[in-house]
Design an enzyme around this catalytic site. Structure first.
Site, short mmCIF file in Angstrom:
data_model
loop_
_atom_site.label_atom_id
_atom_site.label_comp_id
_atom_site.label_asym_id
_atom_site.label_seq_id
_atom_site.Cartn_x
_atom_site.Cartn_y
_atom_site.Cartn_z
N HIS A 72 0.82 -1.21 0.00
CA HIS A 72 0.00 0.00 0.00
C HIS A 72 0.85 1.26 0.00
CE1 HIS A 72 -2.22 3.20 1.99
NE2 HIS A 72 -3.19 2.79 1.19
N CYS A 110 2.31 35.59 -6.61
CA CYS A 110 2.71 34.59 -5.61
C CYS A 110 1.76 34.58 -4.42
CB CYS A 110 4.14 34.81 -5.15
SG CYS A 110 4.41 36.44 -4.45
C1 PEP Z 1 1.12 38.28 -0.41
O1 PEP Z 1 0.97 39.28 0.25
O2 PEP Z 1 0.33 37.89 -1.28
C2 PEP Z 1 2.30 37.46 -0.21
C3 PEP Z 1 2.57 36.45 -1.01
O3 PEP Z 1 3.08 37.73 0.87
P1 PEP Z 1 2.72 37.33 2.38
O4 PEP Z 1 1.56 36.40 2.32
O5 PEP Z 1 3.94 36.72 2.92
O6 PEP Z 1 2.39 38.63 2.98
#
Ligand code: PEP
Ligand code: MG
Length: 759
Positions: free
Chosen positions: A398, A706
């Site tokens: 598994h 991001c």
């Molecule tokens: C954001 O602000 O989107 C970011 C990626 O930075 P943190 O979440 O670390 O403030």
């Protein structure tokens, strides 16, 4: 269309009947049809299960419980699973269905035949979804009453917590998942096991057979480390043979169920299979593989010298990106343990020893799960960890199958992992070579395996780069294993928060070198994981309140609103020492040859801040014109003034939507009272993003995201449509983001072509 009956006999079944008889049933039918020795069986069809659901009104009740269920919420998931299972078990099976099952059972044999009752989910065993161990099997069932109850138990097992979780993660619609039940004469195997008709990782024409004493469940569940035989189909000979110590076996328990017993001393170290048996099994395997045209994962059993083929299904991992091992970079590293490399890829992390599935709450992201053997209840934890190490089990247990599908490196059958490793110990697991090293082995993550692949699938290449966010170096290997095109955000404050001392503490205690080294080592692990790919390392951005409880925290200023306070680039520009130490770590990394390192400044609100930061770095000896320096766009002013930043020479920009949304909409991102107003798709937010992307495109500068919004496929579609250059998502979201990006790109190309044709 002809109505599918409640029961289908093996002789009537072909692989096209999969929607009625499930993967196992269809496969057995096919196997029987090509003359393989399959024990007699009949199947209670998926349509019978549907009739049961509809006639008892269960379909509606189940939908009510499972709709909108948050599967990441363990307590809610367990509760929903228990509720549904109880509903299924309590419902009265319609009389006509009961009669059909009873009559078929009688037809198999006038006496009460001992049978195996196996779930056969209709989405199961398909090439792209191995649901290994997700539904129940009941062995050694005798008599009508026990049989009917086992069938109902199989139906209920469709709604185990782990099965619901797995389906949700694989994107299956709960209301459409069906289950069939295979009832088959139980072969009281004296020896049994599994076979891969081709190598499960490389696809080489070598048959791998694992076998042990008693019923095959011992091998499949990983209760025992089986013998391992490698048979080369080209030379028709055994090329490798490992005879294991087989201390336990599973045998029938009276007239009901099975039991795990100790193997007598004489057989424990004895070879299970003769050479002739290995060759014959390999031949049967080849017949199955040739018939299906795909390498198979076959279960077999032997009684009094007669081989039975018990089930066969496609192997799900061949065709995966070739994963290299760490050999070469790990010559000096100390090997702590050896086992079988069951799922490729490497990972560094801390050991967490789990003795009971109930204890998996202790498992954290990036941990190395060490356990005697995994079981399906551990899947949510297995999903979290960076690697898995087991004492027991073989290549097909598994742990091995699920790890390969999850893309989690795994070493199985180490025998002493739970005794030798210590909780909290840092180890590096090489899931290709089957080795566990002491500490973080340099470049470990370079070798990290590809994201789960499927038979024959081509790697998904997107024009828009799909990158990954990393916060803790321990997650680097897993992040790299997604095949991401780089790291779009490395939050280094997590390196510091983990140390429990503020940067100010290091400075005032003259421990600057220690601080630089911590940063250097932590960042380097991530860089090593992404050779040749860019890693944007963000300078410190922890609000003062997060530093408060650490040593040195008493010197942090009290702020009414730390979110709007002394954080990010503003603080670094006013605290040259703190900034300089970070730059020192970057400089050393650049000097060490890590030219894939880019530096990203958080919380910039005016181009002067970028210019000032650059000047300070130049003053500390950085070749700022050639360094990759960019900014986060997370304050509306930076979006509004993007052109000034571009003119100031930023090399990239990345939307930090977590902050951009809070500052655009005046919604504290951590305040639950206004959480429902926190809307990434707010027109004002989208407008800032759109105009910034346009400007970056004009200047030919990479524009990325991001923030968490980048991990939402819907947002990814919008971003691709609006021209974003790259998206950096969370590790777990990479696959779905990559798919959303690929689809959107294809659609855009298709629409453009159609428009051209129409002109
Ligand atoms: C954001 O602000 O989107 C970011 C990626 O930075 P943190 O979440 O670390 O403030
Ligand atoms: Mg931010």
């Amino acid at each position: 269309m002809k109505e599918v009956p409640n029961i289908l006999w093996l002789e009537e079944i072909r692989k096209e009947d999969i929607s009625s008889v499930g993967g196992k049933g269809a496969s057995l039918g096919e196997m029987a049809s090509i003359g393989l020795p399959v024990p007699p069986a009949f199947v209670v069809t998926a349509q019978a299960f549907r009739r049961f659901l509809v006639e008892t009104g269960l379909d509606q009740k189940i939908f009510k419980v499972s709709d909108n269920l948050d599967v990441e919420n363990n307590a809610a998931l367990e509760k929903a699973a228990d509720t549904i299972k109880a509903l299924v078990m309590k419902a009265k099976m319609p009389a006509s269905l009961k009669d059909d099952i009873k009559a078929s059972y009688k037809k198999m044999s006038q006496k009460d035949l001992i049978v195996a009752v196996r779930s056969s989910a209709t989405a199961e065993d398909l090439p792209d979804a191995s649901f290994a161990g997700q539904q129940e099997t009941y062995l050694n069932i005798k008599g009508e009453v026990a049989l009917l109850s086992a069938v109902q138990n199989c139906w209920a097992s469709l709604y185990g917590a782990r099965a619901i979780y797995y389906r949700a993660k694989q994107g299956f619609e709960e209301s459409t998942v069906n289950i069939a039940v295979v009832i088959q004469q139980l072969v009281h195997s004296e020896k049994a096991g599994v076979m891969f008709t081709s190598h499960p990782i490389s696809g080489e024409p070598t048959t791998i057979i694992e076998g042990s004493w008693g019923l095959g469940e011992a091998v499949v569940s990983g209760s025992v480390s089986p013998d391992n035989y490698v048979f080369d189909q080209r030379t028709e000979s055994i090329t490798e043979k490992t005879i294991a110590n087989k201390n336990v076996e599973i045998v029938p328990d009276g007239s009901h169920g099975t039991k795990l017993v100790e193997v007598d001393a004489a057989r424990q170290d004895a070879q299970v299979l003769s050479e002739a048996e290995v060759a014959k099994l390999a031949m049967y395997g080849k017949i199955a593989e040739n018939h299906y045209g795909i390498p198979q994962d076959v279960e077999w059993g032997i009684v009094a010298g007669t081989i039975y083929i018990l089930q066969s299904r496609p192997i799900t991992t061949i065709g995966k990106k070739e994963a290299t091992s760490m050999s070469g970079q790990s010559k000096d590293a100390k090997i702590l343990l050896k086992g079988q490399g069951a799922a490729p890829g490497t990972a560094t992390g801390k050991v967490v020893i789990i003795r009971d599935a109930k204890d998996t709450g202790a498992v954290k992201e990036g941990d190395i799960l060490v356990t005697r053997m995994t079981n399906p209840d551990m899947v949510p934890a297995m999903k979290k960890v960076a690697a898995i190490v087991t004492d027991e089990g073989g290549m097909t247990c598994h742990a091995a199958i699920v790890s390969r599908e999850l893309g989690t490196p795994a070493v199985v059958g180490t025998k002493t992992g739970t005794q030798q490793l210590k909780n909290g110990q840092l180890v590096t697991v090489d899931g290709e070579m089957g080795l566990v090293y002491e500490g973080a082995v340099g470049g470990a993550a370079k070798a990290a395996g590809a994201a789960p692949g499927v038979v024959g699938s081509a790697p998904m290449i997107t024009a828009t780069s799909v990158k990954v966010n990393v916060s803790i170096p321990e997650a680097a290997a897993r992040a790299a294993a997604t095949g991401a095109d780089g790291v779009g955000l490395l939050r280094i404050e997590h390196l510091i928060l983990g140390l429990n001392k503020t940067p100010g503490w290091y400075i005032s205690n003259h421990k600057e070198e220690e601080f630089v080294k911590e940063l250097y080592d932590g960042i380097r692990i991530v860089l090593d994981a992404f050779p040749g790919k860019t890693v944007w390392v963000r300078t410190l951005d922890a609000p003062t309140d997060e530093f408060r409880n650490m040593a040195g925290g008493e010197n942090e200023p009290m702020e009414h609103n730390p979110m709007l306070g002394w954080r990010g680039i503003r603080r670094d520009l006013q605290s040259p020492d703190q900034f300089r130490l970070q730059v020192e770590a970057f400089k050393r990394l650049w000097k060490a040859g890590y030219d894939n390192l880019g530096v990203m400044f958080p919380m910039v609100s005016h181009p002067d801040q970028f210019i000032k930061a650059k000047q300070m770095m130049a003053g500390w000896g950085v070749d700022v014109e050639n360094a990759t320096l960019g900014i986060m766009i997370e304050i509306p002013s930076s979006a509004i003034m993007i052109e000034d930043f571009l003119q100031a020479g930023i090399k990239f920009a990345s939307f930090g939507t977590n902050d951009l949304i809070q500052y655009t909409l005046a919604i504290d991102r951590n305040n639950e009272n206004v959480a429902d107003m926190y809307n990434p798709q707010h027109p004002a937010v989208l407008s800032l993003i759109h105009s910034s992307i346009q400007k970056c495109r004009e200047y030919g500068v990479e524009c990325s995201i991001c923030g968490q919004a980048g991990s939402d496929p819907k947002m990814a579609v919008w971003l691709v449509e609006h021209g974003i250059t790259s998206i950096s998502a969370n590790i777990d979201a990479i696959a779905k983001i990559r798919e959303a990006v690929a689809r959107t790109e294809k659609r855009i190309i298709l629409e453009a072509a159609r428009n051209r044709d129409a002109e």
